[in-house]
Write an enzyme that holds these catalytic residues in place. Structure first.
Site, PDB file in Angstrom:
ATOM      1  N   ASP A   1      42.377  15.139  14.596  1.00  0.00           N
ATOM      2  CA  ASP A   1      42.338  16.143  15.833  1.00  0.00           C
ATOM      3  C   ASP A   1      43.859  16.035  16.272  1.00  0.00           C
ATOM      4  OD1 ASP A   1      41.651  17.880  17.585  1.00  0.00           O
ATOM      5  OD2 ASP A   1      40.326  16.254  18.751  1.00  0.00           O
TER       6      ASP A   1
ATOM      7  N   GLN B   1      30.169  20.213  17.990  1.00  0.00           N
ATOM      8  CA  GLN B   1      31.430  19.948  16.789  1.00  0.00           C
ATOM      9  C   GLN B   1      30.786  18.987  15.924  1.00  0.00           C
ATOM     10  OE1 GLN B   1      34.666  21.687  16.442  1.00  0.00           O
ATOM     11  NE2 GLN B   1      34.130  20.822  14.263  1.00  0.00           N
TER      12      GLN B   1
ATOM     13  N   CYS C   1      38.617  19.577  13.463  1.00  0.00           N
ATOM     14  CA  CYS C   1      37.824  20.337  14.703  1.00  0.00           C
ATOM     15  C   CYS C   1      38.736  21.566  14.967  1.00  0.00           C
ATOM     16  CB  CYS C   1      37.539  19.647  15.746  1.00  0.00           C
ATOM     17  SG  CYS C   1      38.664  18.786  16.724  1.00  0.00           S
TER      18      CYS C   1
ATOM     19  N   HIS D   1      31.536  16.108  22.491  1.00  0.00           N
ATOM     20  CA  HIS D   1      31.750  17.444  21.941  1.00  0.00           C
ATOM     21  C   HIS D   1      30.524  17.399  21.060  1.00  0.00           C
ATOM     22  CE1 HIS D   1      33.198  21.065  20.666  1.00  0.00           C
ATOM     23  NE2 HIS D   1      34.222  20.958  20.330  1.00  0.00           N
TER      24      HIS D   1
ATOM     25  N   ARG E   1      31.711  24.507  29.149  1.00  0.00           N
ATOM     26  CA  ARG E   1      32.870  23.874  28.529  1.00  0.00           C
ATOM     27  C   ARG E   1      33.750  23.547  29.814  1.00  0.00           C
ATOM     28  NH1 ARG E   1      35.218  24.231  23.263  1.00  0.00           N
ATOM     29  NH2 ARG E   1      37.632  23.873  23.438  1.00  0.00           N
TER      30      ARG E   1
ATOM     31  N   ARG F   1      30.186  25.903  13.166  1.00  0.00           N
ATOM     32  CA  ARG F   1      29.950  26.005  14.423  1.00  0.00           C
ATOM     33  C   ARG F   1      29.084  27.016  15.017  1.00  0.00           C
ATOM     34  NH1 ARG F   1      33.649  24.453  18.089  1.00  0.00           N
ATOM     35  NH2 ARG F   1      31.780  24.170  19.385  1.00  0.00           N
TER      36      ARG F   1
END
Length: 331
Positions: free
Chosen positions: A233, A140, A274, A137, A110, A319
């Site tokens: 987001d 996600q 998210c 991502h 990440r 997740r």
């Protein structure tokens, strides 16, 4: 015991452009199976003796906890490496990849540029998983799709509207995922915040094969009509200068998700995010920014975030289940 598919065994999971629609569907179904086992309290330590490394150059709550709990549930030992590791500093990415491959069975990354995780995967001899980069991502999106399928029973034909800056990881990955799964994806923002044209063109090619619909709309109310999902987001990443905050807030405030937009979408529509979200002034950053710009919230109102149409915490939980599916499919 779940019947784990082996079509992805030994593969990396770096971006959704690399993954077929069938593989996405299988990952979502596998995640649902793992979720059922977890809820029933049935152990599923299918990978005892395996070791995984988690490299985090960006801080994290959901991604780190999801990988750690998923790893432990599967019987694996998990080693966390933060920004203090030598990756790309005293030791090159190729060298780090080859060293870690001798000790671990899988590597999560990440961080920042997509080229970092791509280079790590190029030189690693074990699967590499993208926990987030600036451009993508993918884990996600799997969680989002599992959540949508739990709510609506299907992905095909779902109208998914993304409000805000669609040039980076979430806008990019949602557009690719929706195109591959035959969904109706809408970007709603000023034109300068649309995804890069090369990626739009690529997704339009995919949509011709899957029956997906891709739209780019500047009117927030028009975009909300008939939507199943309203998604947003954060507008600005931490560390970006004040002038960027000021510009994004000026440009994107008309695209804040409000109850009016939810009402236009209809009572069956859901709100997704998210996370983390600046829906109030309860965080240090949220309070500072809202007070500086004289706002009550940023990308979503507290009324929507805490309202009955919000499924953000179901989405956050998923997740873990989808990351578990990714690791199980590729190890």
């Amino acid at each position: 015991m779940l019947n784990l598919k082996k079509t992805m065994q030994g593969k990396d999971f770096l971006k959704l452009l690399d993954v077929s629609a069938q593989e996405i569907a299988e990952l979502v179904d596998t995640a649902a199976g793992f979720k059922a086992l977890k809820k029933a309290g049935i152990p599923h330590k299918y990978f005892e003796g395996k070791n995984i490394a988690l490299i985090f150059e960006k801080s994290s709550t959901r991604t780190r906890c999801s990988f750690e709990v998923a790893g432990h549930d599967l019987g694996m030992h998990v080693t966390y490496l933060d920004a203090g590791s030598q990756l790309g500093k005293k030791e090159s990415i190729p060298d780090t990849a080859r060293v870690l491959s001798t000790m671990f069975d899988g590597i999560e990354y990440r961080g920042y540029g997509q080229e970092m995780v791509e280079e790590l995967a190029k030189y690693a001899s074990v699967p590499v998983w993208n926990g987030l980069t600036d451009e993508a991502h993918p884990t996600q999106i799997l969680a989002d799709f599992l959540t949508v399928k739990e709510r609506f029973g299907t992905l095909e034909g779902i109208k998914y509207v993304y409000y805000g800056d669609a040039r980076y990881n979430m806008g990019n990955s949602l557009m690719v995922g929706c195109a591959k799964m035959g969904m109706h994806f809408v970007v709603c923002s000023p034109k300068e915040y649309f995804p890069d044209q090369w990626l739009i063109d690529k997704c339009q090619e995919i949509a011709k094969e899957t029956g997906a619909i891709l739209e780019f709309i500047e009117d927030p109310e028009e975009a909300a009509k008939g939507a199943n999902v309203l998604y947003t987001d954060v507008w600005v990443s931490m560390g970006e200068p004040d002038w960027i905050w000021a510009k994004r807030i000026r440009d994107l405030t008309p695209y804040r998700i409000t109850q009016k937009l939810m009402d236009i979408a209809g009572p069956d529509a859901v709100f997704m995010h998210c996370l983390p979200a600046y829906h109030d002034k309860k965080t240090v950053v949220g309070k500072e920014v809202c007070e500086k710009f004289e706002l009550d919230c940023l990308e979503v109102t507290d009324e929507v975030f805490e309202g009955p149409q919000s499924i953000v915490f179901q989405q956050a939980e998923n997740r873990m289940h989808t990351i578990k599916a990714v690791m199980a499919a590729t190890l």
